[in-house]
Design a protein around this motif. Structure first.
Motif, PDB file in Angstrom:
ATOM      1  N   LEU A  56       0.833  -1.203   0.000  1.00  0.00           N
ATOM      2  CA  LEU A  56       0.000   0.000   0.000  1.00  0.00           C
ATOM      3  C   LEU A  56       0.868   1.254   0.000  1.00  0.00           C
ATOM      4  N   GLY A  57       1.925   1.228   0.791  1.00  0.00           N
ATOM      5  CA  GLY A  57       2.820   2.374   0.851  1.00  0.00           C
ATOM      6  C   GLY A  57       3.556   2.595  -0.457  1.00  0.00           C
ATOM      7  N   VAL A  58       4.127   1.513  -1.005  1.00  0.00           N
ATOM      8  CA  VAL A  58       4.878   1.622  -2.264  1.00  0.00           C
ATOM      9  C   VAL A  58       3.951   2.042  -3.402  1.00  0.00           C
ATOM     10  N   GLY A  59       2.774   1.438  -3.478  1.00  0.00           N
ATOM     11  CA  GLY A  59       1.839   1.755  -4.548  1.00  0.00           C
ATOM     12  C   GLY A  59       1.204   3.117  -4.393  1.00  0.00           C
ATOM     13  N   GLY A  60       0.790   3.447  -3.164  1.00  0.00           N
ATOM     14  CA  GLY A  60       0.112   4.717  -2.935  1.00  0.00           C
ATOM     15  C   GLY A  60       1.009   5.915  -3.102  1.00  0.00           C
ATOM     16  N   ILE A  61       2.126   5.928  -2.395  1.00  0.00           N
ATOM     17  CA  ILE A  61       3.039   7.070  -2.489  1.00  0.00           C
ATOM     18  C   ILE A  61       3.708   7.096  -3.861  1.00  0.00           C
ATOM     19  N   LEU A 140      10.531   5.989   1.018  1.00  0.00           N
ATOM     20  CA  LEU A 140      11.875   5.556   0.631  1.00  0.00           C
ATOM     21  C   LEU A 140      11.842   4.776  -0.680  1.00  0.00           C
ATOM     22  N   ALA A 141      10.791   3.973  -0.864  1.00  0.00           N
ATOM     23  CA  ALA A 141      10.650   3.221  -2.117  1.00  0.00           C
ATOM     24  C   ALA A 141      10.424   4.171  -3.288  1.00  0.00           C
ATOM     25  N   ALA A 142       9.631   5.210  -3.070  1.00  0.00           N
ATOM     26  CA  ALA A 142       9.349   6.170  -4.140  1.00  0.00           C
ATOM     27  C   ALA A 142      10.627   6.835  -4.629  1.00  0.00           C
ATOM     28  N   ASP A 143      11.588   6.996  -3.746  1.00  0.00           N
ATOM     29  CA  ASP A 143      12.860   7.610  -4.115  1.00  0.00           C
ATOM     30  C   ASP A 143      13.650   6.728  -5.075  1.00  0.00           C
ATOM     31  N   ARG A 144      13.274   5.435  -5.168  1.00  0.00           N
ATOM     32  CA  ARG A 144      13.966   4.492  -6.056  1.00  0.00           C
ATOM     33  C   ARG A 144      13.398   4.503  -7.470  1.00  0.00           C
ATOM     34  N   THR A 150      10.956  -3.266  -6.309  1.00  0.00           N
ATOM     35  CA  THR A 150      12.075  -4.131  -5.915  1.00  0.00           C
ATOM     36  C   THR A 150      12.511  -3.803  -4.493  1.00  0.00           C
ATOM     37  N   PHE A 151      12.562  -2.503  -4.182  1.00  0.00           N
ATOM     38  CA  PHE A 151      12.863  -2.054  -2.823  1.00  0.00           C
ATOM     39  C   PHE A 151      11.816  -2.604  -1.857  1.00  0.00           C
ATOM     40  N   GLY A 152      10.544  -2.482  -2.233  1.00  0.00           N
ATOM     41  CA  GLY A 152       9.466  -2.990  -1.390  1.00  0.00           C
ATOM     42  C   GLY A 152       9.555  -4.492  -1.180  1.00  0.00           C
ATOM     43  N   LEU A 153       9.923  -5.213  -2.231  1.00  0.00           N
ATOM     44  CA  LEU A 153      10.073  -6.669  -2.106  1.00  0.00           C
ATOM     45  C   LEU A 153      11.162  -7.020  -1.102  1.00  0.00           C
TER      46      LEU A 153
END
Length: 205
Positions: A56-61, A140-144, A150-153
């Protein structure tokens, strides 16, 4: 491939840094593991819940960043400040350690149903879990950029490894984690990781 591995490793390290802390959820998982009571269900709930929240965080942000590219700097700056604060708190625990370790004492869960409900409550009713997984890991994932998933995984894998080790390795880890000195070492590693990541994010924003 190297960039993907780097992103996954960063996600793993950051996720582990956020998860490894003395708290009710970790104590509960350890307690269930020591008693060998509904361990698979408890570990599964914790890991799956983290996976959902991280997604949710990786997808939403990530969607916000895609819609507004200028948000990358803002998200990176805010995420970096949060990491620096977390790192300072961890460093403070190293310099001013408490007397508490992670204890496996307490009443038995009594039934699989009660263990499951308790685990769900500790996970989903804890406001800090949303800050850590949805906002902080998401930012932090969005910064990637393209490698945010991949970061989220990597963060999801860190959660799975930690809870599996805590639950199924409880009888071995319990003695180690019961020592306050062990948490000083862990907090030291957490502080270094978070301060380094936070400084890098703030500098790059």
């Amino acid at each position: 491939m190297n960039h993907a591995l780097t992103a996954a490793a960063a996600g793993f390290g950051t996720g582990l840094s956020l998860i490894v802390a003395i708290g009710a959820q970790n104590a509960f998982v350890l307690r269930q593991g020591v008693r060998r009571d509904a361990v698979l269900a408890v570990v599964g709930i914790c890991a799956l819940s983290d996976a959902v929240l991280i997604a949710l965080g990786v997808g939403g942000i990530g969607a916000v960043v895609v819609a507004w590219p200028g948000a990358v700097r803002a998200v990176g700056l805010v995420g970096g400040v949060f990491l620096l604060c977390y790192g300072v708190l961890a460093a403070r625990r190293v310099l001013r350690p408490g007397a508490a370790g992670l204890s496996a004492e307490g009443e038995a869960a009594g039934s699989r149903r009660r263990a499951v409900l308790t685990c769900l409550a500790m996970t989903w009713l804890n406001p800090h879990v949303y800050l850590d997984t949805v906002f902080l890991l998401g930012s932090l994932a969005a910064d990637r950029g393209a490698l945010r998933w991949t970061f989220g995984l990597g963060a999801v894998l860190a959660s799975l490894c930690w809870f599996a080790a805590l639950g199924f390795g409880a009888r071995l880890l319990g003695r180690f984690l019961a020592r306050p000195a062990a948490w000083r070492v862990l907090d030291g590693l957490v502080a270094v990781t978070m301060l380094a990541l936070g400084a890098a994010l703030v500098a790059g924003s």
